[in-house]
Design a protein around this motif. Structure first.
Motif, PDB file in Angstrom:
ATOM      1  N   PHE A  28      35.858  21.517  31.582  1.00  0.00           N
ATOM      2  CA  PHE A  28      35.796  22.811  32.578  1.00  0.00           C
ATOM      3  C   PHE A  28      37.218  22.849  33.136  1.00  0.00           C
ATOM      4  O   PHE A  28      37.965  23.683  33.136  1.00  0.00           O
ATOM      5  CB  PHE A  28      34.760  22.475  33.555  1.00  0.00           C
ATOM      6  CG  PHE A  28      33.383  23.046  33.515  1.00  0.00           C
ATOM      7  CD1 PHE A  28      33.278  23.481  32.160  1.00  0.00           C
ATOM      8  CD2 PHE A  28      32.411  22.761  34.316  1.00  0.00           C
ATOM      9  CE1 PHE A  28      31.812  23.841  31.883  1.00  0.00           C
ATOM     10  CE2 PHE A  28      31.180  23.145  34.158  1.00  0.00           C
ATOM     11  CZ  PHE A  28      30.803  23.757  32.817  1.00  0.00           C
ATOM     12  N   LEU A  67      37.756  30.548  27.286  1.00  0.00           N
ATOM     13  CA  LEU A  67      36.343  30.721  27.196  1.00  0.00           C
ATOM     14  C   LEU A  67      35.601  29.663  26.514  1.00  0.00           C
ATOM     15  O   LEU A  67      34.535  29.110  27.120  1.00  0.00           O
ATOM     16  CB  LEU A  67      35.911  32.130  26.856  1.00  0.00           C
ATOM     17  CG  LEU A  67      36.153  33.263  27.939  1.00  0.00           C
ATOM     18  CD1 LEU A  67      35.848  34.772  27.214  1.00  0.00           C
ATOM     19  CD2 LEU A  67      35.574  33.209  29.233  1.00  0.00           C
ATOM     20  N   PHE A  70      34.849  26.232  28.456  1.00  0.00           N
ATOM     21  CA  PHE A  70      33.695  26.500  29.494  1.00  0.00           C
ATOM     22  C   PHE A  70      32.401  26.211  28.549  1.00  0.00           C
ATOM     23  O   PHE A  70      31.261  25.728  28.942  1.00  0.00           O
ATOM     24  CB  PHE A  70      33.843  27.605  30.218  1.00  0.00           C
ATOM     25  CG  PHE A  70      34.781  27.191  31.429  1.00  0.00           C
ATOM     26  CD1 PHE A  70      34.230  26.714  32.635  1.00  0.00           C
ATOM     27  CD2 PHE A  70      35.946  27.773  31.266  1.00  0.00           C
ATOM     28  CE1 PHE A  70      35.093  26.497  33.503  1.00  0.00           C
ATOM     29  CE2 PHE A  70      37.060  27.515  32.249  1.00  0.00           C
ATOM     30  CZ  PHE A  70      36.410  26.827  33.544  1.00  0.00           C
ATOM     31  N   ALA A  71      32.403  27.088  27.358  1.00  0.00           N
ATOM     32  CA  ALA A  71      31.003  27.067  26.544  1.00  0.00           C
ATOM     33  C   ALA A  71      31.037  25.797  26.031  1.00  0.00           C
ATOM     34  O   ALA A  71      29.809  25.258  25.917  1.00  0.00           O
ATOM     35  CB  ALA A  71      31.471  27.961  25.433  1.00  0.00           C
ATOM     36  N   PHE A 189      30.833  36.057  22.739  1.00  0.00           N
ATOM     37  CA  PHE A 189      30.352  35.809  24.340  1.00  0.00           C
ATOM     38  C   PHE A 189      29.358  36.639  24.479  1.00  0.00           C
ATOM     39  O   PHE A 189      28.869  36.271  25.792  1.00  0.00           O
ATOM     40  CB  PHE A 189      31.580  35.597  24.963  1.00  0.00           C
ATOM     41  CG  PHE A 189      32.517  34.531  24.850  1.00  0.00           C
ATOM     42  CD1 PHE A 189      32.185  33.329  25.304  1.00  0.00           C
ATOM     43  CD2 PHE A 189      33.823  34.745  24.005  1.00  0.00           C
ATOM     44  CE1 PHE A 189      33.039  32.163  25.081  1.00  0.00           C
ATOM     45  CE2 PHE A 189      34.503  33.752  23.695  1.00  0.00           C
ATOM     46  CZ  PHE A 189      34.275  32.553  24.013  1.00  0.00           C
ATOM     47  N   VAL A 317      32.136  32.473  34.011  1.00  0.00           N
ATOM     48  CA  VAL A 317      32.232  31.222  33.667  1.00  0.00           C
ATOM     49  C   VAL A 317      32.631  30.200  34.841  1.00  0.00           C
ATOM     50  O   VAL A 317      32.197  29.360  34.956  1.00  0.00           O
ATOM     51  CB  VAL A 317      33.385  31.039  32.528  1.00  0.00           C
ATOM     52  CG1 VAL A 317      32.920  31.632  31.252  1.00  0.00           C
ATOM     53  CG2 VAL A 317      34.689  31.324  32.965  1.00  0.00           C
ATOM     54  N   ALA A 321      30.338  27.620  36.262  1.00  0.00           N
ATOM     55  CA  ALA A 321      30.850  26.138  36.210  1.00  0.00           C
ATOM     56  C   ALA A 321      30.666  25.647  37.384  1.00  0.00           C
ATOM     57  O   ALA A 321      30.571  24.258  37.820  1.00  0.00           O
ATOM     58  CB  ALA A 321      32.050  26.371  35.580  1.00  0.00           C
TER      59      ALA A 321
END
Length: 396
Positions: A28, A67, A70-71, A189, A317, A321
């Motif tokens: 993150f 992105l 975070f995934a 996404f 996100v 998160a």
């Protein structure tokens, strides 16, 4: 009250190796830093520090690095816990982090081949990681039906990366870049948002976690429906590439809205307190709204898509998160309250979205892009300052 945390199989071991059992602690913050590469690009150009700009650079860094970080953090944390399988190894964590950094740095240097090789490495690593926990004999549970879309996301990404590599290495026609942007920027996404949303959104609302994939005829039917949604998303991207610029986005908007409303329960706003929950709900609906606007207003397709990218994906996100972080870090006040930092995050991301959307109607296009970049940077710095020290602390 239903907890969003799944107990670790070995607490003592998790305290010794927090990065393995809680990879979100690493990925993150890394994602926030990588986002600065993509957004800072516009700020540098708007202020005259750099003399050139690249829309491809910006788009690839934001989708393939920011992105994806975070995934990675979410999937490498949630999948082992859900399936009661082994956490990622130190090697897997290291390779994932290096691949993300390589992709961002190479894209910033406009070394497209190296950037895509880093991205492909990351996707193959994640695909292997997910499949072993979906199908592994040692897994104690199965993921929910919605996670059928996770492999679809990886396949979209691999196809998009392949198109970019064909363009970069072999000089393939320019349409391959446009197709890659659709596959990487949207296909990946949209599948992840609907797929992961099927697990995260009910948990955030305080509902019981969804049943295991294949645990009943109903769950098997849901898996088929999610698989069909993944196929329709892919078909709509190909339709748009073939010239159906209105139909493709509108079809995606309908499929995504149905998946999030019915599968994730987003048809109603959250009933539990917590500012980040409301930001997630807003972001969830900005995803299909951005898609629909891009189909209804094809002449303003790019600014409309930033409703999807910034207000949808970006705000989503940060909201998810935040929930993962405050839940695992036992920050009850932040989980059910409205910390000032999260107000700054929500306002900053939404201002960045508005600044980017109105830029095309202004007489100061790049100044608006620079202002949007500033709003994003303020929001992301506020988030990192609020949660970063706790996330990076070796032991709780």
């Amino acid at each position: 009250m239903v907890s969003t945390r799944i107990p670790l199989p070995n607490v003592a071991e998790s305290m010794r190796t927090p990065w393995r059992h809680e990879p979100f602690r690493l990925f993150f913050p890394l994602g926030v830093v990588l986002s600065w590469v993509g957004t800072g690009h516009w700020l540098l150009y708007a202020t005259g520090i750099t003399a050139t700009y690249s829309c491809l650079l910006h788009g690839l860094v934001q989708t393939q690095a920011f992105l994806m970080a975070f995934a990675v953090g979410f999937l490498m944390t949630a999948l082992p816990r859900r399936t009661q399988a082994a956490p990622p190894s130190t090697t897997e964590l290291s390779v994932a982090a290096m691949a993300l950094v390589t992709t961002a740095v190479a894209a910033a240097a406009e070394r497209w081949t190296l950037a895509e090789l880093g991205y492909v490495t990351l996707l193959l690593l994640l695909l292997r990681f997910a499949v072993r926990r979906f199908l592994g004999r040692t897994s104690g549970r199965r993921p929910p039906a919605a996670f059928v879309l996770v492999p679809f996301a990886f396949l979209h990404g691999l196809a998009g990366a392949g198109s970019l590599l064909a363009w970069s290495v072999r000089g393939a026609p320019g349409w391959t870049v446009q197709l890659a942007k659709l596959l990487v920027g949207q296909g990946v996404f949209l599948c992840l948002v609907v797929g992961i949303g099927g697990l995260v959104l009910p948990l955030m609302a305080g509902s019981p976690p969804p049943p295991d994939l294949g645990s009943s005829p109903r769950e098997r039917a849901k898996a088929v429906a999610y698989g069909a949604a993944g196929a329709v998303i892919l078909a709509s991207l190909l339709l748009e590439q073939a010239g159906w610029e209105r139909v493709g986005p509108l079809v995606r908007a309908a499929v995504v809205a149905a998946g999030l409303a019915l599968g994730g329960g987003a048809w109603r706003p959250p009933s539990r307190p917590g500012l980040h929950r409301r930001l997630v709900w807003i972001a969830v609906w900005l995803v299909p709204i951005g898609l629909a606007l891009s189909g209804l207003l094809p002449d303003y397709r790019v600014p409309a898509l930033h409703v999807l990218f910034i207000g949808g994906f970006g705000l989503l996100v940060f909201g998810v998160a935040t929930h993962v972080s405050v839940s695992h870090l036992d920050m009850e006040a932040a989980r059910d309250g409205s910390p000032a930092a999260i107000w700054v995050v929500g306002a900053g991301v939404l201002l960045a979205m508005l600044g980017r959307v109105v830029a095309d109607w202004s007489g100061t296009y790049f100044a608006h892009l620079g202002a949007a970049a500033v709003a994003w940077l303020v929001a992301s710095v506020a988030w990192l300052a609020f949660l970063g020290p706790k996330l990076l602390r070796p032991n709780r």
